[in-house]
Design a protein around this motif. Structure first.
Motif, PDB file in Angstrom:
ATOM      1  N   PRO A  35       5.121  -1.136  -4.496  1.00  0.00           N
ATOM      2  CA  PRO A  35       3.989  -2.078  -4.215  1.00  0.00           C
ATOM      3  C   PRO A  35       4.206  -3.159  -2.969  1.00  0.00           C
ATOM      4  O   PRO A  35       5.231  -3.841  -3.234  1.00  0.00           O
ATOM      5  CB  PRO A  35       3.529  -2.509  -5.420  1.00  0.00           C
ATOM      6  CG  PRO A  35       4.687  -2.633  -6.300  1.00  0.00           C
ATOM      7  CD  PRO A  35       5.585  -1.368  -5.664  1.00  0.00           C
ATOM      8  N   ALA A  36       3.442  -3.262  -2.136  1.00  0.00           N
ATOM      9  CA  ALA A  36       3.551  -4.532  -1.236  1.00  0.00           C
ATOM     10  C   ALA A  36       2.900  -6.035  -1.890  1.00  0.00           C
ATOM     11  O   ALA A  36       3.195  -6.947  -1.339  1.00  0.00           O
ATOM     12  CB  ALA A  36       2.863  -4.170   0.317  1.00  0.00           C
ATOM     13  N   ARG A  37       2.185  -5.706  -2.738  1.00  0.00           N
ATOM     14  CA  ARG A  37       1.473  -7.014  -3.340  1.00  0.00           C
ATOM     15  C   ARG A  37       1.416  -6.974  -4.966  1.00  0.00           C
ATOM     16  O   ARG A  37       1.734  -5.838  -5.528  1.00  0.00           O
ATOM     17  CB  ARG A  37       0.080  -7.150  -3.008  1.00  0.00           C
ATOM     18  CG  ARG A  37      -0.280  -7.688  -1.530  1.00  0.00           C
ATOM     19  CD  ARG A  37      -1.593  -7.611  -1.032  1.00  0.00           C
ATOM     20  NE  ARG A  37      -1.707  -8.031   0.243  1.00  0.00           N
ATOM     21  CZ  ARG A  37      -1.485  -7.637   1.428  1.00  0.00           C
ATOM     22  NH1 ARG A  37      -1.229  -6.167   1.188  1.00  0.00           N
ATOM     23  NH2 ARG A  37      -1.815  -8.140   2.316  1.00  0.00           N
ATOM     24  N   TRP A  42       7.066  -6.122  -3.225  1.00  0.00           N
ATOM     25  CA  TRP A  42       6.839  -6.724  -4.440  1.00  0.00           C
ATOM     26  C   TRP A  42       7.643  -6.124  -5.533  1.00  0.00           C
ATOM     27  O   TRP A  42       7.599  -5.006  -5.929  1.00  0.00           O
ATOM     28  CB  TRP A  42       5.551  -6.501  -4.937  1.00  0.00           C
ATOM     29  CG  TRP A  42       4.834  -7.461  -6.144  1.00  0.00           C
ATOM     30  CD1 TRP A  42       5.030  -7.096  -7.695  1.00  0.00           C
ATOM     31  CD2 TRP A  42       4.693  -8.697  -6.375  1.00  0.00           C
ATOM     32  NE1 TRP A  42       4.820  -8.071  -8.145  1.00  0.00           N
ATOM     33  CE2 TRP A  42       4.517  -9.082  -7.657  1.00  0.00           C
ATOM     34  CE3 TRP A  42       4.518  -9.713  -5.327  1.00  0.00           C
ATOM     35  CZ2 TRP A  42       4.308 -10.350  -8.021  1.00  0.00           C
ATOM     36  CZ3 TRP A  42       4.174 -11.041  -5.846  1.00  0.00           C
ATOM     37  CH2 TRP A  42       4.055 -11.382  -7.250  1.00  0.00           C
ATOM     38  N   LEU A  48       4.881  -0.524   6.539  1.00  0.00           N
ATOM     39  CA  LEU A  48       3.756  -0.938   5.442  1.00  0.00           C
ATOM     40  C   LEU A  48       2.700   0.237   5.532  1.00  0.00           C
ATOM     41  O   LEU A  48       2.169   0.328   6.722  1.00  0.00           O
ATOM     42  CB  LEU A  48       3.358  -2.249   5.877  1.00  0.00           C
ATOM     43  CG  LEU A  48       2.040  -2.819   5.177  1.00  0.00           C
ATOM     44  CD1 LEU A  48       2.688  -2.930   3.490  1.00  0.00           C
ATOM     45  CD2 LEU A  48       1.786  -3.920   5.602  1.00  0.00           C
ATOM     46  N   GLY A  52      -0.830   0.646   3.896  1.00  0.00           N
ATOM     47  CA  GLY A  52      -1.763   0.439   2.988  1.00  0.00           C
ATOM     48  C   GLY A  52      -1.328  -0.925   2.169  1.00  0.00           C
ATOM     49  O   GLY A  52      -0.733  -2.107   2.612  1.00  0.00           O
ATOM     50  N   ALA A  53      -1.311  -0.520   0.827  1.00  0.00           N
ATOM     51  CA  ALA A  53      -1.009  -1.715  -0.125  1.00  0.00           C
ATOM     52  C   ALA A  53       0.484  -1.330  -0.427  1.00  0.00           C
ATOM     53  O   ALA A  53       1.036  -1.837  -1.746  1.00  0.00           O
ATOM     54  CB  ALA A  53      -1.886  -1.648  -1.177  1.00  0.00           C
ATOM     55  N   ARG A  54       1.388  -0.373   0.043  1.00  0.00           N
ATOM     56  CA  ARG A  54       2.495   0.086  -0.273  1.00  0.00           C
ATOM     57  C   ARG A  54       3.677  -0.251   0.762  1.00  0.00           C
ATOM     58  O   ARG A  54       3.132   0.054   2.137  1.00  0.00           O
ATOM     59  CB  ARG A  54       2.538   1.467  -0.659  1.00  0.00           C
ATOM     60  CG  ARG A  54       1.556   1.970  -1.621  1.00  0.00           C
ATOM     61  CD  ARG A  54       1.928   1.500  -2.985  1.00  0.00           C
ATOM     62  NE  ARG A  54       3.106   2.113  -3.486  1.00  0.00           N
ATOM     63  CZ  ARG A  54       3.418   1.965  -4.898  1.00  0.00           C
ATOM     64  NH1 ARG A  54       2.611   1.136  -5.660  1.00  0.00           N
ATOM     65  NH2 ARG A  54       4.516   2.302  -5.377  1.00  0.00           N
ATOM     66  N   GLY A 109      -3.289  -8.821  -6.235  1.00  0.00           N
ATOM     67  CA  GLY A 109      -3.714  -8.422  -4.703  1.00  0.00           C
ATOM     68  C   GLY A 109      -3.028  -9.518  -3.850  1.00  0.00           C
ATOM     69  O   GLY A 109      -3.166  -9.492  -2.638  1.00  0.00           O
TER      70      GLY A 109
END
Length: 838
Positions: free
Chosen positions: A829-831, A721, A754, A756-758, A835
């Motif tokens: 951040p991945a999202r 993201w 990837l 977690g969310a990062r 979320g």
């Protein structure tokens, strides 16, 4: 070299004259010729001959530096060529007329500042100045001659000279020189002789010059005595020390000392106040400041020392100042007390040695008033209570003992009355205690000494006992009163010391500000209001406990020239007034500290900006010039019609132009990005970005030989993201940096995972690596660790990369590559915030 001359600094020799025309310039040139004859490199920077033939001839074969021509307000004027003289760098420079004012626009406003620059460069300077141009004597000369000299030179600069030589000439001889036309042209001689050069004026100016130079000689003598530990008095000049107590006689003693000094022809005098070492006996600061101001008005100076032995302190100070006379006021003690214990005057006379001592009478002498600095008054209520106890206490005790006659005798009765006297001394002080002693003596005689109920004493032994009782009672009450007063003074001094200690500790360690100091002052003194007020009456800082009272007293203590500390409440005692002055001094220190911190921060910010500007200019000057030069050379070659370039040559020139344009584009882009980051003007449009596609686009822009070294290990579906454009700039900077520093043909690896969310993106090289101590420095602007000056880039790439990464809510850090090298880690951040990928 003088004792005070700094290493590497030039020596200054000044020829001082009382008036124009005494021959200063001639003597200066004479000294220059003498040094040149010894082989010294001497250059004449500027000499004003004023048309005097003999002066111009004395220049002789000396090298004369051409003057600099300056145009000011349509006229051309010549001045000392300071840059040329510094570049010539002679051993000795001759610079006439030290007080001269330069034409506006030059390096310095005054010629003495030019001389300061020459001295700082290690060049010896010979110069001249007249006494009327000395700053401290400017008004004195104006009062003598009626002519105001606008060109002045600071005394401190002339006094710092390694040698000052007075060029002296009698008034009569100078007037003869004037009359013969050796100073001014014939048309100015009569006017000069009748005005400035009157014999009385010249005599006064000559005396002023001699006295000023005598002070300079005295400074040298003081340094010599200090260096050789000489304590004996050298009566080279009359110097008086007048001891003052702060009492009403102090003014008379200071006036007498000033008269004695004036009769000695240039003598000096100093007022000395000796403060008690225990701090219990002292005068208010206001009183001492009054004496200090009076000493200055009378032409003396005021000094204060601390010592329990006043006579020893006076003599020690007199010997340290090389004083020849000491002035002391006649004692205020009675003859009997003087016989019991010698006074200060007697001790000073006995131990003065070769110092003359004057004992001066005054109105306060022999009044037996004691030390006016002692015996602070007790509270009115305590004194009233003491007098009541002095009258009623003995009578009540007598009544009680009359009821129980069988329980006591005359000795015990005397001791009981003694207890009442001591109690009265503790409550009301000496005067009530004396009254209690007299009343107790009367009651003891009337009620308990046979024959009873009469004032007649039947036995001589009883009469002696009653008389002895009264004497002992008065003596004991005096001692008790003195002890009580000293105890009260000690408690006040302890409280004052505790308050000052707490204030100083807070100032040094606790980081107090002005508001804290003002609040503590109000609490310590029990006042209603304390405020820092400016000159216009506006309250800058206030500590207020509530509504005012019509009986409030305002006490104002000056903090500095623009602000004051105002205490509102009860009237302060002298002790409190001194402590208030200490609080005002702390407020001034805090204000000065805050101003110094502000100036330091401003200087640091300016220095940081200057360092950044210097680094930017140094880097940009190279990195702009190189591609521009390549582009220009290639374009010029292509435009040269005299040469028939082959297609391969043309293609090579075009490639050079394209490469140079790309480098310029990258440079300008980094500069723009850095300026946007520092201004906080970077805006992002974040969304899902496919890392594999983005990295391949970046690699495709590299040189083919560099692109072949990049290994990409990314999943095609891995998303981050971020702002696609900014992330592309980040990856481009990191990959380009890795390719540039990793030795060919070693590979540069780009991978991502990837977590977690990062999303963690890594750019790894196998270059020389970066030391742990330098890992944060590489992200600072204009850093090129390990680069040679000719390396491409200006050290902005990593700084821009980190800034852009942080703008996208990510981080950029360094890590070691196993086996050697550096790994740049980009964490994004991945999202999105909600979320999900949007």
């Amino acid at each position: 070299m003088s004792d005070l001359q700094e290493p590497g600094r030039g020596a200054l020799r000044v020829y001082l004259g009382a008036a124009p025309g005494v021959g200063k310039t001639y003597r200066m040139l004479d000294e220059a010729c003498r040094r040149a004859g010894r082989g010294t490199d001497v250059v004449v920077g500027v000499v004003e001959t004023h048309g005097r033939t003999h002066t111009a001839e004395r220049i002789g074969g000396l090298e004369v530096l051409p003057r600099r021509t300056v145009t000011y307000r349509g006229t051309e004027q010549t001045e000392l060529d300071l840059p040329g003289l510094l570049a010539r760098n002679p051993q000795v420079a001759v610079v006439d007329e030290l007080a001269h004012t330069n034409v506006p626009g030059l390096e310095h406003a005054k010629r003495w500042q030019d001389v300061e620059a020459l001295l700082a460069a290690g060049i010896d300077v010979i110069t001249t100045v007249n006494v009327q141009h000395l700053e401290s004597l400017n008004d004195v000369v104006e009062a003598i001659t009626g002519v105001q000299q606008r060109e002045t030179v600071p005394d401190r600069f002339v006094r710092s000279a390694d040698a000052i030589e007075l060029v002296d000439m009698s008034p009569q001889a100078l007037r003869r020189r004037m009359a013969h036309g050796n100073v001014y042209p014939a048309d100015r001689v009569d006017a000069a002789l009748g005005q400035y050069f009157r014999e009385g004026n010249l005599t006064a100016l000559r005396e002023v010059a001699l006295l000023w130079l005598a002070d300079r000689v005295e400074e040298g003598l003081a340094r010599y005595r200090a260096q050789h530990d000489i304590d004996a008095t050298w009566a080279a000049r009359e110097r008086l020390v007048v001891a003052v107590t702060g009492g009403p006689e102090s003014e008379a003693l200071m006036r007498r000392a000033a008269r004695i000094a004036s009769r000695t022809g240039g003598g000096q005098w100093m007022a000395l106040y000796v403060a008690r070492g225990d701090g219990l006996v002292h005068h208010p600061t206001v009183r001492l400041e009054e004496l200090r101001a009076m000493a200055a008005d009378l032409g003396g100076s005021f000094h204060s020392v601390v010592g329990d032995d006043a006579a020893g302190a006076i003599l020690s100070f007199a010997r340290a100042e090389n004083a020849t006379q000491v002035v002391i006021g006649a004692s205020r003690r009675g003859r009997v007390s003087t016989l019991v214990r010698p006074g200060i005057g007697e001790v000073v006379i006995a131990e003065s040695g070769d110092i003359d001592v004057h004992i001066v009478t005054h109105d306060q002498a022999r009044r037996q008033r004691g030390d006016v600095r002692a015996r602070p008054a007790l509270a009115v209520r305590r004194r009233i209570a003491g007098f009541v106890l002095a009258v009623l206490g003995p009578l009540a005790l007598a009544a009680g003992m009359l009821v129980t006659p069988d329980l006591h005798s005359l000795p015990s009765e005397s001791m009981l009355f003694m207890v009442v006297v001591v109690a009265t001394a503790l409550v009301g002080g000496l005067a009530p205690a004396v009254v209690a002693a007299l009343v107790s003596g009367f009651a003891l005689n009337y009620f308990f000494t046979p024959p009873l109920r009469t004032l007649i004493i039947g036995s001589a032994e009883n009469a002696y006992a009653v008389a002895l009782f009264i004497v002992v009672a008065v003596a004991v009450s005096s001692v008790v009163d003195l002890a009580a007063r000293r105890t009260a003074q000690a408690l006040r001094a302890t409280a004052e010391a505790d308050a000052l200690s707490a204030l100083a500790h807070g100032l040094l360690h606790a980081g107090l500000d002005v508001g804290d100091v003002v609040g503590r002052a109000r609490e310590v003194f029990g006042l209603r209001r304390v405020a820092v007020v400016d000159r216009d009456g506006a309250e800058l800082v206030v500590s207020d406990e509530g509504a005012g009272d019509t009986g409030d007293v305002r006490t104002t203590i000056e903090v500095d020239e623009t602000t004051s500390l105002v205490f509102t409440g009860h009237a302060p005692s002298p002790d409190q007034l001194r402590l208030m002055t200490a609080y005002a001094a702390h407020v001034r220190v805090l204000a000065e500290r805050r101003a110094a911190a502000r100036e330091s921060a401003e200087r640091e910010a300016l220095a940081e900006a200057d360092r950044a500007r210097a680094a930017l200019l140094a880097a940009v000057s190279h990195d702009l010039r190189t591609p521009l030069a390549s582009v220009k050379a290639a374009a010029s070659s292509l435009r040269n019609g005299a040469i028939d370039w082959s297609p391969d040559d043309t293609e090579a020139f075009l490639a050079t132009i394209e490469e140079g344009a790309d480098r310029l584009d990258a440079l300008v882009a980094n500069l723009l990005d850095m300026s946007r980051l520092e201004a906080g003007a970077v805006s992002t449009r974040s969304g899902p970005v496919e890392l594999d596609a983005l990295v391949r686009v970046v690699v495709a822009t590299l040189e083919p030989r560099d692109a072949q070294r990049v290994e990409i290990d990314l999943d095609s579906g891995l998303l981050a993201w971020a702002d696609g454009g900014l992330l592309e700039r980040v990856v481009d900077n990191l990959v380009s940096n890795a390719v540039r520093h990793a030795p060919a043909p070693a590979a540069v690896r780009v991978d991502a995972t990837l977590v977690g969310a990062r999303v963690v993106l890594r750019v790894t090289d196998t270059g020389p690596g970066i030391a742990a101590a330098d890992r944060e420095r590489v992200f600072a602007p204009f850093q090129r660790l390990g680069d040679v000056p000719g390396g491409s880039g200006i050290g902005l790439g990593l700084a821009v990369a980190r800034g852009l990464t942080e703008a996208m809510a990510g981080t950029l850090a360094l890590d070691d590559t196993p086996g050697g090298g550096t790994t740049f880690v980009v964490d994004l951040p991945a999202r999105g915030e909600e979320g999900g990928l949007r």
